[in-house]
Design a protein around this motif. Structure first.
Motif, PDB file in Angstrom:
ATOM      1  N   MET A 109       1.109  -1.252   0.052  1.00  0.00           N
ATOM      2  CA  MET A 109       0.116   0.164   0.270  1.00  0.00           C
ATOM      3  C   MET A 109       1.117   0.658  -0.132  1.00  0.00           C
ATOM      4  O   MET A 109       1.995   1.326   1.205  1.00  0.00           O
ATOM      5  CB  MET A 109      -1.011   0.463   1.447  1.00  0.00           C
ATOM      6  N   SER A 110       0.548   2.272  -0.609  1.00  0.00           N
ATOM      7  CA  SER A 110       1.276   3.565  -1.151  1.00  0.00           C
ATOM      8  C   SER A 110       1.061   4.331   0.240  1.00  0.00           C
ATOM      9  O   SER A 110       1.967   4.937   0.557  1.00  0.00           O
ATOM     10  CB  SER A 110       1.090   3.709  -1.832  1.00  0.00           C
ATOM     11  N   ALA A 111      -0.533   4.851   0.277  1.00  0.00           N
ATOM     12  CA  ALA A 111      -0.525   6.362   0.902  1.00  0.00           C
ATOM     13  C   ALA A 111      -0.513   5.535   2.650  1.00  0.00           C
ATOM     14  O   ALA A 111      -0.215   6.590   3.076  1.00  0.00           O
ATOM     15  CB  ALA A 111      -2.203   6.094   1.155  1.00  0.00           C
ATOM     16  N   ALA A 112      -0.283   4.659   3.291  1.00  0.00           N
ATOM     17  CA  ALA A 112      -0.231   4.345   4.416  1.00  0.00           C
ATOM     18  C   ALA A 112       1.570   4.695   5.013  1.00  0.00           C
ATOM     19  O   ALA A 112       2.048   4.267   4.584  1.00  0.00           O
ATOM     20  CB  ALA A 112      -0.547   2.515   5.258  1.00  0.00           C
ATOM     21  N   LEU A 172       0.075  -0.410   8.343  1.00  0.00           N
ATOM     22  CA  LEU A 172       0.330   0.507  10.112  1.00  0.00           C
ATOM     23  C   LEU A 172       0.887  -0.592  10.559  1.00  0.00           C
ATOM     24  O   LEU A 172       1.606   0.211  11.558  1.00  0.00           O
ATOM     25  CB  LEU A 172      -1.139   0.947  10.549  1.00  0.00           C
ATOM     26  N   VAL A 173       0.574  -2.207  10.354  1.00  0.00           N
ATOM     27  CA  VAL A 173       1.369  -3.055  11.199  1.00  0.00           C
ATOM     28  C   VAL A 173       2.162  -3.164  11.164  1.00  0.00           C
ATOM     29  O   VAL A 173       3.156  -3.718  11.235  1.00  0.00           O
ATOM     30  CB  VAL A 173      -0.044  -3.959  11.418  1.00  0.00           C
ATOM     31  N   GLY A 174       2.303  -3.824  10.166  1.00  0.00           N
ATOM     32  CA  GLY A 174       3.214  -4.061   8.555  1.00  0.00           C
ATOM     33  C   GLY A 174       2.689  -5.180   7.422  1.00  0.00           C
ATOM     34  O   GLY A 174       1.931  -3.966   6.893  1.00  0.00           O
ATOM     35  N   ASP A 175       3.901  -5.741   6.473  1.00  0.00           N
ATOM     36  CA  ASP A 175       2.772  -6.207   5.329  1.00  0.00           C
ATOM     37  C   ASP A 175       2.149  -6.932   5.576  1.00  0.00           C
ATOM     38  O   ASP A 175       1.944  -7.428   6.152  1.00  0.00           O
ATOM     39  CB  ASP A 175       4.137  -6.629   4.405  1.00  0.00           C
ATOM     40  N   GLU A 176       0.700  -6.220   4.865  1.00  0.00           N
ATOM     41  CA  GLU A 176      -0.552  -6.458   4.690  1.00  0.00           C
ATOM     42  C   GLU A 176      -0.797  -8.009   4.093  1.00  0.00           C
ATOM     43  O   GLU A 176      -1.582  -9.061   4.460  1.00  0.00           O
ATOM     44  CB  GLU A 176      -1.517  -5.392   3.395  1.00  0.00           C
ATOM     45  N   ASP A 177      -0.278  -8.358   2.713  1.00  0.00           N
ATOM     46  CA  ASP A 177      -0.581  -9.576   2.306  1.00  0.00           C
ATOM     47  C   ASP A 177       0.549 -10.243   3.615  1.00  0.00           C
ATOM     48  O   ASP A 177      -0.573 -11.780   3.739  1.00  0.00           O
ATOM     49  CB  ASP A 177       0.719  -9.480   0.691  1.00  0.00           C
ATOM     50  N   GLU A 178       1.653 -10.078   3.994  1.00  0.00           N
ATOM     51  CA  GLU A 178       2.107 -11.447   4.714  1.00  0.00           C
ATOM     52  C   GLU A 178       0.799 -11.711   6.509  1.00  0.00           C
ATOM     53  O   GLU A 178       0.991 -12.516   6.705  1.00  0.00           O
ATOM     54  CB  GLU A 178       3.354 -10.465   5.448  1.00  0.00           C
ATOM     55  N   ASP A 206       3.922   4.014   7.120  1.00  0.00           N
ATOM     56  CA  ASP A 206       5.496   3.815   7.864  1.00  0.00           C
ATOM     57  C   ASP A 206       5.042   2.793   9.094  1.00  0.00           C
ATOM     58  O   ASP A 206       5.550   4.071   9.894  1.00  0.00           O
ATOM     59  CB  ASP A 206       6.895   4.061   7.034  1.00  0.00           C
ATOM     60  N   PRO A 207       4.836   1.390   9.230  1.00  0.00           N
ATOM     61  CA  PRO A 207       4.913   0.720  10.118  1.00  0.00           C
ATOM     62  C   PRO A 207       5.427   1.289  10.556  1.00  0.00           C
ATOM     63  O   PRO A 207       5.061   1.504  12.926  1.00  0.00           O
ATOM     64  CB  PRO A 207       5.024  -0.644   9.502  1.00  0.00           C
ATOM     65  N   ALA A 208       6.855   1.638  10.732  1.00  0.00           N
ATOM     66  CA  ALA A 208       7.676   1.950  11.579  1.00  0.00           C
ATOM     67  C   ALA A 208       7.531   2.620  12.559  1.00  0.00           C
ATOM     68  O   ALA A 208       8.335   3.065  13.235  1.00  0.00           O
ATOM     69  CB  ALA A 208       9.102   2.255  10.927  1.00  0.00           C
ATOM     70  N   THR A 209       7.380   3.730  12.166  1.00  0.00           N
ATOM     71  CA  THR A 209       6.337   5.029  12.688  1.00  0.00           C
ATOM     72  C   THR A 209       5.309   5.418  13.564  1.00  0.00           C
ATOM     73  O   THR A 209       5.037   5.887  14.198  1.00  0.00           O
ATOM     74  CB  THR A 209       6.540   6.003  12.117  1.00  0.00           C
ATOM     75  N   VAL A 210       4.104   3.777  13.721  1.00  0.00           N
ATOM     76  CA  VAL A 210       3.520   3.877  14.277  1.00  0.00           C
ATOM     77  C   VAL A 210       3.906   2.851  15.744  1.00  0.00           C
ATOM     78  O   VAL A 210       4.412   1.636  16.130  1.00  0.00           O
ATOM     79  CB  VAL A 210       2.284   2.138  13.672  1.00  0.00           C
ATOM     80  N   ASP A 211       3.467   3.458  17.112  1.00  0.00           N
ATOM     81  CA  ASP A 211       3.686   3.022  18.633  1.00  0.00           C
ATOM     82  C   ASP A 211       3.313   1.872  18.659  1.00  0.00           C
ATOM     83  O   ASP A 211       1.765   1.556  18.304  1.00  0.00           O
ATOM     84  CB  ASP A 211       3.660   4.440  19.449  1.00  0.00           C
ATOM     85  N   PRO A 212       3.704   1.073  19.428  1.00  0.00           N
ATOM     86  CA  PRO A 212       3.184  -1.039  19.103  1.00  0.00           C
ATOM     87  C   PRO A 212       1.931  -0.197  19.973  1.00  0.00           C
ATOM     88  O   PRO A 212       1.079  -1.638  19.068  1.00  0.00           O
ATOM     89  CB  PRO A 212       4.038  -0.524  20.154  1.00  0.00           C
ATOM     90  N   ALA A 213       1.391   0.156  20.631  1.00  0.00           N
ATOM     91  CA  ALA A 213      -0.249   0.227  20.872  1.00  0.00           C
ATOM     92  C   ALA A 213      -1.259   0.481  19.987  1.00  0.00           C
ATOM     93  O   ALA A 213      -1.739  -0.234  20.251  1.00  0.00           O
ATOM     94  CB  ALA A 213      -0.117   1.261  22.282  1.00  0.00           C
ATOM     95  N   ALA A 231      -0.454  -0.112  17.153  1.00  0.00           N
ATOM     96  CA  ALA A 231      -0.307  -1.273  16.095  1.00  0.00           C
ATOM     97  C   ALA A 231      -1.157  -2.457  16.841  1.00  0.00           C
ATOM     98  O   ALA A 231      -1.729  -2.940  15.966  1.00  0.00           O
ATOM     99  CB  ALA A 231       0.762  -1.529  15.364  1.00  0.00           C
ATOM    100  N   ALA A 232      -1.248  -2.385  17.791  1.00  0.00           N
ATOM    101  CA  ALA A 232      -2.403  -3.341  18.266  1.00  0.00           C
ATOM    102  C   ALA A 232      -3.351  -3.331  18.014  1.00  0.00           C
ATOM    103  O   ALA A 232      -4.736  -4.165  17.779  1.00  0.00           O
ATOM    104  CB  ALA A 232      -1.991  -3.413  20.044  1.00  0.00           C
ATOM    105  N   GLY A 233      -4.427  -2.005  18.417  1.00  0.00           N
ATOM    106  CA  GLY A 233      -5.514  -1.748  18.055  1.00  0.00           C
ATOM    107  C   GLY A 233      -5.811  -2.031  16.537  1.00  0.00           C
ATOM    108  O   GLY A 233      -6.611  -2.147  16.372  1.00  0.00           O
ATOM    109  N   ALA A 234      -4.682  -1.240  16.156  1.00  0.00           N
ATOM    110  CA  ALA A 234      -4.979  -1.715  14.499  1.00  0.00           C
ATOM    111  C   ALA A 234      -5.356  -2.489  13.856  1.00  0.00           C
ATOM    112  O   ALA A 234      -5.962  -2.900  12.690  1.00  0.00           O
ATOM    113  CB  ALA A 234      -3.570  -0.729  13.727  1.00  0.00           C
ATOM    114  N   LEU A 235      -4.706  -3.177  14.686  1.00  0.00           N
ATOM    115  CA  LEU A 235      -4.228  -5.171  13.627  1.00  0.00           C
ATOM    116  C   LEU A 235      -5.839  -5.544  14.634  1.00  0.00           C
ATOM    117  O   LEU A 235      -5.967  -6.549  13.694  1.00  0.00           O
ATOM    118  CB  LEU A 235      -3.270  -5.886  14.987  1.00  0.00           C
TER     119      LEU A 235
END
Lengths: 249, 152
Positions: free
Chosen positions: A1-4, A65-71, A6-13, A15-19
């Motif tokens: 995804m282009s618009a998203a 936001l969490v990582g690679d969407e396909d993986e 970088d997952p690295a800049t999203v804080d872990p908490a 990211a858990a919510g986004a997951l």
């Protein structure tokens, strides 16, 4: 995804919510897509596919936001998914699909509404602000059908009743706090009960009775505990990617 | 809203009365193909393994046909986009949104029961339309259009 971002800049908490929210959207999207080719009428098939596509779009943004969407979608094991058990329940008949959609869309609309109100600083606010309009339509679709099935014929009323009852025990889990989401969960649940109850009343139905937030009710999806049908759904969803890694059209 | 729901309930007892599409409307390229596919699809899904027909209470054949008109931009007229089946007006509007406006085609949608459309007959084509052919002075071809005028 282009618009998203970088997952690295999203804080872990966050990211858990986004997951959690991304898995909800992904799994329900796949369930709704199972109607393609099987819906009662062509117009309804398109409507369900539209909703499925909306949810898939939300899932892609959230999982990116969490990582690679396909993986994340195709290479995780069942226990790594964080969706609520409600969305993984099989379609059943059309009434049960509508019951599941009513329960979930009302929840999602209220939840995204709260997240969108969190302001620019909240990591999920922009996504929620966009998605809440889509979800309002999903809720309306489920509401319209609940009214017609509930206040329709004896058969449609009985099937709607059965669908609502069968899924009731999965609704308590919706309001267990999720890490990384700044949400007033008690307020969310009260608003959800009021909204769903209002729709059911107009549809000559009532809120089901029975456990929905006790030790006897379902739950645990957010911790990776899922119901039996979910494994089979994942097998179907993931087999192509696992059989042909990196395949593209 | 309860009135709509009552309509849906009555639908199963009303039979096919008033649901027959106007033949001329159905004969148009877009609508004809769309409605034909809809009926066939409903019939086959009803016999499918899921028994999905029972959930909706009736097959598509019982649902009236609706004509859909979409206004693509402010300032333009509503234009016929196609037709669809729906149990009542509220659902017809939603189906129209899903079928005909999902690629940002519209700012406004109308749905009209197909039975409300009175169409000219193909047999009367000549008396209706042919006589205009030799009256070129009726055509606005003697004006020069200013640049920038669109949709004329």
């Amino acid at each position: 995804m282009s618009a998203a971002p970088d997952p690295a800049t999203v804080d872990p908490a966050a990211a858990a919510g986004a997951l959690a929210l991304g898995d909800d959207a992904l799994v329900l999207s796949h369930r709704l897509a199972e109607w393609t080719g099987h819906a009662p009428v062509l117009e309804e098939e398109v409507a369900l596919a539209n909703i499925a596509l909306d949810l898939l779009g939300q899932a892609r943004t959230l999982l990116s936001l969490v990582g690679d969407e396909d993986e994340l979608a195709f290479l995780r094991e069942e226990r790594a998914f964080r969706n609520v058990q409600l969305v993984e329940q099989p379609n059943g008949d059309f009434a049960q699909t509508i019951a599941r959609q009513l329960y979930f869309s009302v929840y999602q609309e209220l939840l995204y509404g709260q997240l969108a109100a969190g302001g620019e600083a909240a990591p999920l606010a922009p996504l929620a602000a966009k998605a809440v309009k889509e979800v309002a339509y999903h809720r309306d679709h489920a509401e319209q059908w609940t009214l017609r099935l509930g206040d329709g014929t004896e058969t449609s009323h009985a099937r709607m009743r059965a669908g609502l009852d069968a899924l009731w025990r999965y609704t308590g889990e919706l309001f267990r706090p999720v890490e990384g989401l700044a949400v007033d969960w008690a307020g969310l649940e009260a608003a959800w009960l009021e909204t769903v109850g209002g729709v059911l009343e107009r549809a000559t139905l009532t809120l089901p009775e029975g456990p929905r937030a006790t030790g006897w009710s379902a739950g645990g999806g957010r911790e990776g505990v899922h119901t039996e049908p979910f494994g089979r759904m994942l097998a179907e969803m993931q087999h192509l990617h696992r059989s042909h890694p990196g395949a593209s059209w | 809203m309860s009135a709509e729901a009552e309509d849906a309930g009555r639908r199963t007892t009303a039979g096919s009365d008033g649901t027959e599409p106007n033949a001329d409307v159905g004969a148009g390229a877009g609508p004809g193909a769309g409605s034909g596919a809809g009926v066939g699809h409903g019939a086959s899904a009803g016999a499918g393994p899921r028994g999905a027909d029972a959930g909706a209470g009736a097959a598509t054949g019982d649902w009236p046909l609706w004509e859909v008109f979409v206004r693509s931009r402010r300032g333009l007229s509503h234009v016929h986009a196609g037709s669809l089946h729906a149990p009542d007006a509220a659902m017809a509007l939603r189906n129209a949104r899903d079928l005909y406006t999902r690629r940002q085609e519209g700012v406004s949608v109308w749905v009209v029961p197909s039975t409300a459309v009175t169409a000219s007959s193909p047999d009367e084509k000549d008396p209706f339309f042919a006589s205009a052919a030799d009256k070129p002075y009726r055509h606005p071809t003697f004006y020069e259009l200013p640049e920038g005028v669109r949709n004329l």
